[in-house]
Design a protein around this motif. Structure first.
Motif, mmCIF file in Angstrom:
data_model
loop_
_atom_site.group_PDB
_atom_site.id
_atom_site.type_symbol
_atom_site.label_atom_id
_atom_site.label_comp_id
_atom_site.label_asym_id
_atom_site.label_seq_id
_atom_site.Cartn_x
_atom_site.Cartn_y
_atom_site.Cartn_z
ATOM 1 N N VAL A 51 -0.446 -1.834 2.335
ATOM 2 C CA VAL A 51 -1.327 -1.005 1.519
ATOM 3 C C VAL A 51 -2.783 -1.263 1.890
ATOM 4 O O VAL A 51 -3.115 -2.274 2.511
ATOM 5 N N ILE A 52 -3.624 -0.344 1.482
ATOM 6 C CA ILE A 52 -5.067 -0.506 1.645
ATOM 7 C C ILE A 52 -5.631 -0.908 0.294
ATOM 8 O O ILE A 52 -5.557 -0.140 -0.665
ATOM 9 N N PRO A 53 -6.184 -2.115 0.156
ATOM 10 C CA PRO A 53 -6.703 -2.549 -1.155
ATOM 11 C C PRO A 53 -7.967 -1.788 -1.532
ATOM 12 O O PRO A 53 -8.791 -1.452 -0.687
ATOM 13 N N VAL A 54 -8.135 -1.524 -2.813
ATOM 14 C CA VAL A 54 -9.299 -0.813 -3.335
ATOM 15 C C VAL A 54 -10.111 -1.776 -4.195
ATOM 16 O O VAL A 54 -9.598 -2.332 -5.164
ATOM 17 N N PHE A 55 -11.368 -1.970 -3.839
ATOM 18 C CA PHE A 55 -12.230 -2.908 -4.547
ATOM 19 C C PHE A 55 -13.349 -2.228 -5.325
ATOM 20 O O PHE A 55 -14.027 -2.869 -6.110
ATOM 21 N N GLU B 147 7.358 2.355 1.647
ATOM 22 C CA GLU B 147 7.491 1.625 2.892
ATOM 23 C C GLU B 147 7.388 0.114 2.726
ATOM 24 O O GLU B 147 8.035 -0.648 3.442
ATOM 25 N N GLY B 148 6.600 -0.341 1.784
ATOM 26 C CA GLY B 148 6.362 -1.780 1.671
ATOM 27 C C GLY B 148 7.382 -2.544 0.861
ATOM 28 O O GLY B 148 7.224 -3.752 0.666
ATOM 29 N N PHE B 149 8.454 -1.889 0.380
ATOM 30 C CA PHE B 149 9.419 -2.555 -0.494
ATOM 31 C C PHE B 149 10.650 -3.017 0.284
ATOM 32 O O PHE B 149 11.148 -2.314 1.159
ATOM 33 N N ILE C 26 1.612 7.150 -6.360
ATOM 34 C CA ILE C 26 1.244 5.753 -6.570
ATOM 35 C C ILE C 26 2.284 5.029 -7.423
ATOM 36 O O ILE C 26 2.245 3.810 -7.533
ATOM 37 N N ASP C 27 3.208 5.777 -8.022
ATOM 38 C CA ASP C 27 4.207 5.181 -8.903
ATOM 39 C C ASP C 27 5.520 4.883 -8.195
ATOM 40 O O ASP C 27 6.584 4.810 -8.822
ATOM 41 N N ALA C 28 5.467 4.690 -6.890
ATOM 42 C CA ALA C 28 6.675 4.352 -6.132
ATOM 43 C C ALA C 28 7.296 3.057 -6.648
ATOM 44 O O ALA C 28 8.524 2.906 -6.670
ATOM 45 N N TYR C 29 6.448 2.123 -7.059
ATOM 46 C CA TYR C 29 6.953 0.850 -7.604
ATOM 47 C C TYR C 29 7.813 1.103 -8.836
ATOM 48 O O TYR C 29 8.935 0.603 -8.955
ATOM 49 N N VAL C 30 7.286 1.889 -9.772
ATOM 50 C CA VAL C 30 7.993 2.176 -11.020
ATOM 51 C C VAL C 30 9.320 2.870 -10.727
ATOM 52 O O VAL C 30 10.375 2.506 -11.274
ATOM 53 N N THR D 166 11.406 -6.516 -3.507
ATOM 54 C CA THR D 166 10.202 -7.305 -3.250
ATOM 55 C C THR D 166 9.093 -6.407 -2.726
ATOM 56 O O THR D 166 9.326 -5.562 -1.857
ATOM 57 N N ASP D 167 7.903 -6.608 -3.258
ATOM 58 C CA ASP D 167 6.695 -5.950 -2.777
ATOM 59 C C ASP D 167 5.823 -7.024 -2.152
ATOM 60 O O ASP D 167 5.406 -7.966 -2.827
ATOM 61 N N SER D 168 5.561 -6.891 -0.854
ATOM 62 C CA SER D 168 4.838 -7.949 -0.146
ATOM 63 C C SER D 168 3.322 -7.745 -0.134
ATOM 64 O O SER D 168 2.587 -8.607 0.361
ATOM 65 N N PHE D 169 2.822 -6.628 -0.646
ATOM 66 C CA PHE D 169 1.387 -6.328 -0.711
ATOM 67 C C PHE D 169 0.728 -6.249 0.658
ATOM 68 O O PHE D 169 -0.478 -6.412 0.778
ATOM 69 N N THR D 170 1.518 -6.020 1.714
ATOM 70 C CA THR D 170 0.928 -6.000 3.060
ATOM 71 C C THR D 170 0.746 -4.594 3.608
ATOM 72 O O THR D 170 -0.086 -4.373 4.485
#
Length: 410
Positions: A242-246, A222-224, A384-388, A236-240
């Motif tokens: 997603v839920i960040p994990v710290f 969805e974010g691409f 999690i490998d949608a980017y790849v 482009t991946d806007s990093f918006t």
């Protein structure tokens, strides 16, 4: 300053390909043919100087003549002697084979003379494969392919690189012992930031950088934003989205440990929100990521953009090239950017961050070198490998052909 230079020589008989078909990503061990690739920095080659280079498995000889850089195949057409083994230039525009004296023009690769047979019909007929070269923003770009004329350089560059008001500082290049695809697959794939959780750059920024991300919806794509129209091809991946994990709890055999990133936004005020960053990966092998580089107490250091490339050298090595950029409105601003990058970011950004990427890529090469461990065959990918997967699909769809060893079959 931008200077368009280079030879537009005819392709060698072994590389004729009038209408190349896109290649499978799995087959692109040596990269994609008929694309522009960054070769080196402008400062690496002085007037009359000869340089050698291996790109996509091809040995290339470069020379700067009257300010222009020309490139030809580093192999005599007579009996295959490599010019760079003992280069001889009796005029500024020619290269002479040390073995038998066959002499070629650097400008178009044509054979201009043979000492033992000055009337040979080969003179003026034989041509070394010559490579178009363009020089922009302190970098040299070489076209590896057969298309004549080649496509515009801008079609193979990340967005914004050629903008007139963007000042570029190329500062790092090294040969990395891994195939180029390993680096491209994780270029800005966010879950690999796990390797950066304690990097010095994060401490310098005091930047709350997450070390993983979880999709906000059931659709990990969805974010691409895809770029498939005219111009560069990529996404482009806007990093918006997603839920960040710290932090991450590890429980095993009655032991519990919590792994945390260097800074957590719940307790630390960072200098730059990761949500403000976006990354664009484009064919054939380039990344643009930013804004980057904010430093507490120094707002002027913000808004840098990092450009980097993973240029195929051979089957098991690629050339990692990094440049930082910032928009400027005057020569004074440009000089400040140059100084800032050279004296600060070139060390902090690489040693304190990007060096971890090199280590990760080299640490993965052994697996991909094993028989049967082809890209996509033995991997265990998850959502999690949608980017790849997005990158691989786009690259397979929009590349201009497969690179093979010189003389090999496509």
């Amino acid at each position: 300053m931008s200077v368009s230079t280079g030879a537009r020589g005819l392709a060698g008989a072994n590389h004729e390909q009038a209408h190349p078909e896109p290649a499978r990503y799995e087959d692109a061990v040596l990269g994609f043919r008929n694309h522009w690739y960054p070769a080196m920095f402008s400062s690496d080659i002085r007037e009359t100087e000869i340089k050698t280079l291996k790109l996509l498995g091809e040995d290339i000889l470069l020379k700067r003549v009257d300010g222009h850089v020309y490139a030809v195949r580093d192999e005599c057409l007579h009996r295959g002697f490599q010019f760079s083994a003992k280069p001889e230039c009796f005029t500024k525009n020619t290269i002479t084979c040390w073995f038998h004296g066959f002499t070629y023009s650097f400008k178009d690769g044509s054979l201009v003379g043979i000492p033992s047979d000055p009337e040979s019909k080969l003179i003026g007929k034989l041509k070394l494969h010559s490579y178009p070269v363009e020089e922009h923003k302190g970098m040299l770009f070489v076209f590896v392919g057969d298309l004549n004329p080649p496509p515009p350089l801008a079609d193979d560059l990340q967005p914004g690189f050629l903008d007139e008001d963007r000042y570029i500082v190329p500062f790092h290049q090294e040969e990395v012992a891994s195939n180029w695809r390993i680096a491209a697959d994780s270029a800005s794939e966010f879950n690999h930031t796990f390797i950066h959780k304690e990097d010095d750059l994060i401490h310098y920024w005091r930047q709350p950088l997450p070390f993983a991300e979880t999709p906000r919806s059931d659709n990990p794509y969805e974010g691409f934003t895809l770029h498939e129209g005219p111009g560069p091809k990529g996404f482009t991946d806007s990093f918006t989205d997603v839920i960040p994990v710290f932090e991450f709890k590890i429980e095993c055999d009655d032991e519990v440990e919590v792994v945390r990133s260097a800074y957590n936004p719940m307790t630390e005020q960072g200098s730059l929100s990761v949500q403000a960053i976006d990354a664009t990966l484009t064919l054939p092998c380039g990344l643009r990521i930013g804004p980057w580089g904010a430093n507490p107490g120094d707002p002027a250091s913000a808004d840098y953009v990092q450009y980097e490339w993973y240029v195929p050298v051979d089957e098991t090595h690629h050339r990692y090239i990094i440049a930082w950029a910032k928009k400027v409105s005057s020569e004074v601003e440009a000089l400040k950017v140059e100084h800032d990058v050279r004296t600060r970011w070139s060390y902090i950004a690489y040693d304190g961050f990007n060096a971890s990427d090199v280590r990760a890529n080299e640490g993965s090469q052994r697996a991909y070198s094993e028989d049967g461990y082809e890209f996509g065959e033995k991997e265990n990918l998850s959502r999690i490998d949608a980017y790849v997967l997005t990158w691989r699909r786009l690259a397979a769809k929009h590349n201009r052909g497969l690179q093979v060893r010189y003389g090999g079959k496509k």
